[in-house]
Design an enzyme around this catalytic site. Structure first.
Site, PDB file in Angstrom:
ATOM      1  N   ALA A  32     -13.849   1.196   0.255  1.00 13.80           N
ATOM      2  CA  ALA A  32     -14.008   1.321   1.704  1.00 13.80           C
ATOM      3  C   ALA A  32     -15.327   1.970   2.108  1.00 13.80           C
ATOM      4  O   ALA A  32     -15.730   1.873   3.274  1.00 13.80           O
ATOM      5  CB  ALA A  32     -12.848   2.132   2.286  1.00 13.80           C
ATOM      6  N   ASP A  33     -16.012   2.626   1.176  1.00 13.46           N
ATOM      7  CA  ASP A  33     -17.250   3.336   1.523  1.00 13.46           C
ATOM      8  C   ASP A  33     -18.240   3.231   0.362  1.00 13.46           C
ATOM      9  O   ASP A  33     -18.583   4.232  -0.273  1.00 13.46           O
ATOM     10  CB  ASP A  33     -16.951   4.800   1.848  1.00 13.46           C
ATOM     11  CG  ASP A  33     -18.161   5.526   2.437  1.00 13.46           C
ATOM     12  OD1 ASP A  33     -19.105   4.841   2.885  1.00 13.46           O
ATOM     13  OD2 ASP A  33     -18.153   6.766   2.453  1.00 13.46           O
ATOM     14  N   LEU A  34     -18.706   2.019   0.099  1.00  8.45           N
ATOM     15  CA  LEU A  34     -19.630   1.791  -1.005  1.00  8.45           C
ATOM     16  C   LEU A  34     -21.016   2.282  -0.592  1.00  8.45           C
ATOM     17  O   LEU A  34     -21.689   1.659   0.225  1.00  8.45           O
ATOM     18  CB  LEU A  34     -19.663   0.305  -1.362  1.00  8.45           C
ATOM     19  CG  LEU A  34     -20.462  -0.061  -2.625  1.00  8.45           C
ATOM     20  CD1 LEU A  34     -19.884   0.642  -3.846  1.00  8.45           C
ATOM     21  CD2 LEU A  34     -20.452  -1.580  -2.821  1.00  8.45           C
TER      22      LEU A  34
END
Length: 238
Positions: free
Chosen positions: A167-169
């Site tokens: 979700a937060d690369l």
């Protein structure tokens, strides 16, 4: 429930514990003050609320769940409770456990905790094994050559081929150790259905590109992105 989790409850708290740590983890482990000098704050990336721990021979990381942006002004550490299966620490523990057993390069989960602060709110934290001798990608952007970026592209493609959505690369959630690469912080991540659109993969890549540009600058992003995409487009195996 996956086979490598154990639920324990006491004094209004609930924890999941990996069997390898069953006889050791207690609710106290989720309080950084409990560790005294054996807890050291993590300074790179994130919103704070993370500590390196030394538990006998084990090197671990404790991370509290904290809000960012406007939501943090209302409540930085409290989330809406909609059922135990939706608790963020439990969800991340179960996802990491799945990915670790699939052989993907992620940290091994140790334990997850939450405590209801009211009927409709909770606080949470997770403990994972620390990946030794790793450095955040954000610290190495100007040093890595094209072959390293191709390897990073293959890493992200490996997760995408397994339908794993991070979700937060970003540059702080990729760790580097020599020629090895790992993804961390799977809060709000998931394994997408086989029938889902590929739009989420494009979104992941765009988010990663923005992070490289934000941390390293436009020149770095322009220099490395072709090599990254060469690796991404050339790797098709999980």
């Amino acid at each position: 429930m996956v086979e490598s989790e154990i639920v324990e409850r006491s004094n209004g708290s609930a924890i999941l514990v990996h069997p390898d740590y069953r006889e050791r983890v207690t609710v106290d482990w989720f309080d950084p003050l409990y560790w005294g000098d054996e807890a050291r704050p993590v300074s790179s990336g994130g919103r704070g609320g993370a500590w390196f721990l030394k538990a006998d021979s084990a090197d671990l990381v404790l991370r509290e769940y904290r809000r960012g942006g406007l939501a943090a002004r209302v409540s930085r550490k409290t989330y809406a409770y909609t059922g135990e299966n939706e608790v963020r620490s439990f969800s991340e523990f179960r996802l990491l456990d799945n990915l670790y057993r699939m052989g993907l390069p992620v940290p091994k989960p140790v334990a997850a905790w939450y405590r209801k602060t009211s009927p409709l709110q909770y606080q949470a934290a997770i403990i994972i094994e620390r990946l030794p001798e790793t450095v955040p990608l954000a610290d190495l952007l100007s040093e890595l050559e094209g072959s390293a970026w191709e390897a990073l592209g293959r890493l992200v493609r490996r997760f995408h081929d397994a339908n794993v959505r991070h979700a937060d690369l970003n540059c702080f959630n990729v760790l580097v150790r020599g020629g090895e690469y790992f993804l961390i912080d799977f809060d709000k991540g998931c394994i997408m259905p086989e029938t889902s659109s590929s739009d989420w993969k494009s979104g992941n890549l765009e988010r990663f590109a923005r992070s490289i540009k934000k941390v390293g600058g436009e020149a770095v992003q322009a220099r490395v992105w072709d090599a990254f995409m060469t690796g991404y487009n050339g790797s098709r195996t999980v």
